[in-house]
Design a protein around this motif. Structure first.
Motif, PDB file in Angstrom:
ATOM      1  N   LEU A 227      29.463  44.713  36.305  1.00  0.00           N
ATOM      2  CA  LEU A 227      29.260  43.571  37.186  1.00  0.00           C
ATOM      3  C   LEU A 227      30.612  42.919  37.476  1.00  0.00           C
ATOM      4  N   PHE A 228      30.819  42.498  38.741  1.00  0.00           N
ATOM      5  CA  PHE A 228      32.027  41.739  39.042  1.00  0.00           C
ATOM      6  C   PHE A 228      31.684  40.583  39.974  1.00  0.00           C
ATOM      7  N   THR A 229      32.559  39.599  39.986  1.00  0.00           N
ATOM      8  CA  THR A 229      32.328  38.399  40.784  1.00  0.00           C
ATOM      9  C   THR A 229      32.815  38.597  42.212  1.00  0.00           C
ATOM     10  N   GLY A 230      32.319  37.719  43.088  1.00  0.00           N
ATOM     11  CA  GLY A 230      32.563  37.887  44.511  1.00  0.00           C
ATOM     12  C   GLY A 230      34.015  37.932  44.911  1.00  0.00           C
ATOM     13  N   GLU A 231      34.859  37.168  44.220  1.00  0.00           N
ATOM     14  CA  GLU A 231      36.273  37.139  44.622  1.00  0.00           C
ATOM     15  C   GLU A 231      36.978  38.466  44.374  1.00  0.00           C
ATOM     16  N   LYS A 232      36.368  39.339  43.588  1.00  0.00           N
ATOM     17  CA  LYS A 232      36.968  40.651  43.322  1.00  0.00           C
ATOM     18  C   LYS A 232      36.470  41.743  44.278  1.00  0.00           C
ATOM     19  N   THR A 233      35.517  41.389  45.143  1.00  0.00           N
ATOM     20  CA  THR A 233      34.863  42.407  45.965  1.00  0.00           C
ATOM     21  C   THR A 233      35.836  43.124  46.884  1.00  0.00           C
ATOM     22  N   GLU A 234      36.697  42.378  47.557  1.00  0.00           N
ATOM     23  CA  GLU A 234      37.636  43.010  48.489  1.00  0.00           C
ATOM     24  C   GLU A 234      38.568  43.970  47.760  1.00  0.00           C
ATOM     25  N   ALA A 235      39.036  43.587  46.587  1.00  0.00           N
ATOM     26  CA  ALA A 235      39.948  44.455  45.833  1.00  0.00           C
ATOM     27  C   ALA A 235      39.238  45.740  45.397  1.00  0.00           C
ATOM     28  N   VAL A 236      37.996  45.623  44.952  1.00  0.00           N
ATOM     29  CA  VAL A 236      37.249  46.816  44.555  1.00  0.00           C
ATOM     30  C   VAL A 236      36.958  47.690  45.774  1.00  0.00           C
ATOM     31  N   ALA A 237      36.606  47.066  46.891  1.00  0.00           N
ATOM     32  CA  ALA A 237      36.355  47.827  48.121  1.00  0.00           C
ATOM     33  C   ALA A 237      37.617  48.549  48.576  1.00  0.00           C
ATOM     34  N   GLU A 238      38.758  47.892  48.461  1.00  0.00           N
ATOM     35  CA  GLU A 238      40.012  48.515  48.873  1.00  0.00           C
ATOM     36  C   GLU A 238      40.328  49.734  48.014  1.00  0.00           C
ATOM     37  N   LEU A 239      40.011  49.660  46.732  1.00  0.00           N
ATOM     38  CA  LEU A 239      40.207  50.817  45.859  1.00  0.00           C
ATOM     39  C   LEU A 239      39.310  51.972  46.298  1.00  0.00           C
ATOM     40  N   ASN A 240      38.084  51.661  46.702  1.00  0.00           N
ATOM     41  CA  ASN A 240      37.180  52.685  47.215  1.00  0.00           C
ATOM     42  C   ASN A 240      37.720  53.296  48.513  1.00  0.00           C
ATOM     43  N   ARG A 241      38.234  52.437  49.398  1.00  0.00           N
ATOM     44  CA  ARG A 241      38.819  52.952  50.641  1.00  0.00           C
ATOM     45  C   ARG A 241      40.006  53.872  50.332  1.00  0.00           C
ATOM     46  N   TYR A 242      40.799  53.474  49.369  1.00  0.00           N
ATOM     47  CA  TYR A 242      41.960  54.291  48.988  1.00  0.00           C
ATOM     48  C   TYR A 242      41.512  55.665  48.489  1.00  0.00           C
TER      49      TYR A 242
END
Length: 315
Positions: A227-242
């Motif tokens: 589980l992660f909090t909303g403020e981390k969503t963009e960073a996790v998504a960017e890792l997925n895009r990478y």
């Protein structure tokens, strides 16, 4: 088996596991209604799950409980393994999209799609192929339902990983939002372990990643991972895009010289230090074929035939 409930927000919990399951509690006057998001990854956990719910509701909440529905995000076996057993034991409803319902009613379709033909017997086991589930209630992507206690549940269209996949967005009466993101996003540890996650539609997976960010939930729970909090969503998504872009670029580099799909897959395994076993061969093989289709439709690669073999090459 040792299962536990972990609180995310008011009346919203999850059961950690190799496949995370969600639990949404609707408070009635003299009982609680339960709504589950996916099920644990093996049939052996069904009774342990029921025991966990019974103990929690009777000892902590001190109320009777009814499992009203299981929301299936998509039809992969590790998300639906307990669904048939739980339906038999509790008479709960099974909710899923129309595409998922086709696979749940015909489990052999799942492995035929992934294998590109009739699957090997090693792939027709409970680990890969769930038990048949009938009489599903159809979810319309991006539709919502409202519970009597003010909780709103929206089924977010997150296609890409598999046919008709949805995430489950819960807005509590206290206005906190929790997104059960299914396999629409993977956390750092999962990507470290599985750098090339299974996907059927690469382009749609990218769109769904953007949508997960735009939803701006207070909490996001991937089906696999933490589980992660909303403020981390963009960073996790960017890792997925990478991860996705890295695989795309790797394929394009390899295809500067013509390759068959089989030779391309061998090079992908070798360059990523992935040991080629049956499970990896089938799952990553299907994913790489999906990348080829995506890159072809994007105009980045072409195919041609020579000596009765199909070759792929970067444009």
């Amino acid at each position: 088996m040792d299962l536990k409930l972990t609180k995310i927000a008011d009346n919203v919990f999850y059961i950690p596991g190799s496949t995370n399951s969600g639990l949404i509690i609707e408070q009635e006057k003299d009982h609680v209604n339960l709504y589950m998001v996916d099920t644990p990854e093996s049939t052996e956990k069904a009774q342990a799950l029921l025991n966990l719910i019974e103990n929690f509701c009777t000892e902590k909440l001190k109320q009777k409980w009814f499992l009203k529905a299981i929301f299936i995000t998509h039809s992969h076996a590790d998300h639906v393994s307990c669904a048939s057993i739980l339906k038999q034991k509790t008479s709960c409803e099974i909710w899923c999209t129309e595409e998922a319902a086709g696979n749940l009613f015909n489990p052999a379709y799942e492995q035929a799609i992934i294998s590109g033909g009739w699957p090997l017997p090693e792939l027709q086991t409970p680990f890969y192929q769930a038990e048949k589930v009938c009489d599903c209630k159809i979810i319309k992507p991006d539709s919502s339902i409202h519970l009597c206690d003010g909780t709103e549940i929206t089924f977010e269209d997150l296609k890409g990983h598999h046919f008709g996949m949805v995430g489950v967005l819960v807005k509590t009466s206290g206005k906190k939002t929790v997104l059960f993101a299914a396999d629409g996003i993977f956390d750092r540890e999962q990507l470290k372990r599985y750098w090339i996650p299974f996907m059927l539609d690469i382009g749609s997976f990218k769109v769904s990643l953007n949508k997960i960010v735009e939803i701006n939930a207070d909490y996001v729970l991937p089906s696999h991972g933490m589980l992660f909090t909303g403020e981390k969503t963009e960073a996790v998504a960017e890792l997925n895009r990478y991860a996705v872009n890295t695989t795309e670029n790797q394929i394009c580099r390899i295809l500067e010289k013509p390759h068959t799909a089989e030779k391309l897959l061998k090079d992908i395994f070798s360059q990523n230090n992935i040991p080629c076993r049956l499970g990896q061969y089938i799952l990553i093989g299907c994913t790489i074929r999906s990348y080829l289709s995506y890159l072809y439709r994007s105009g980045k690669i072409r195919y041609f035939f020579k000596d009765n073999l199909m070759f792929w090459q970067t444009v």
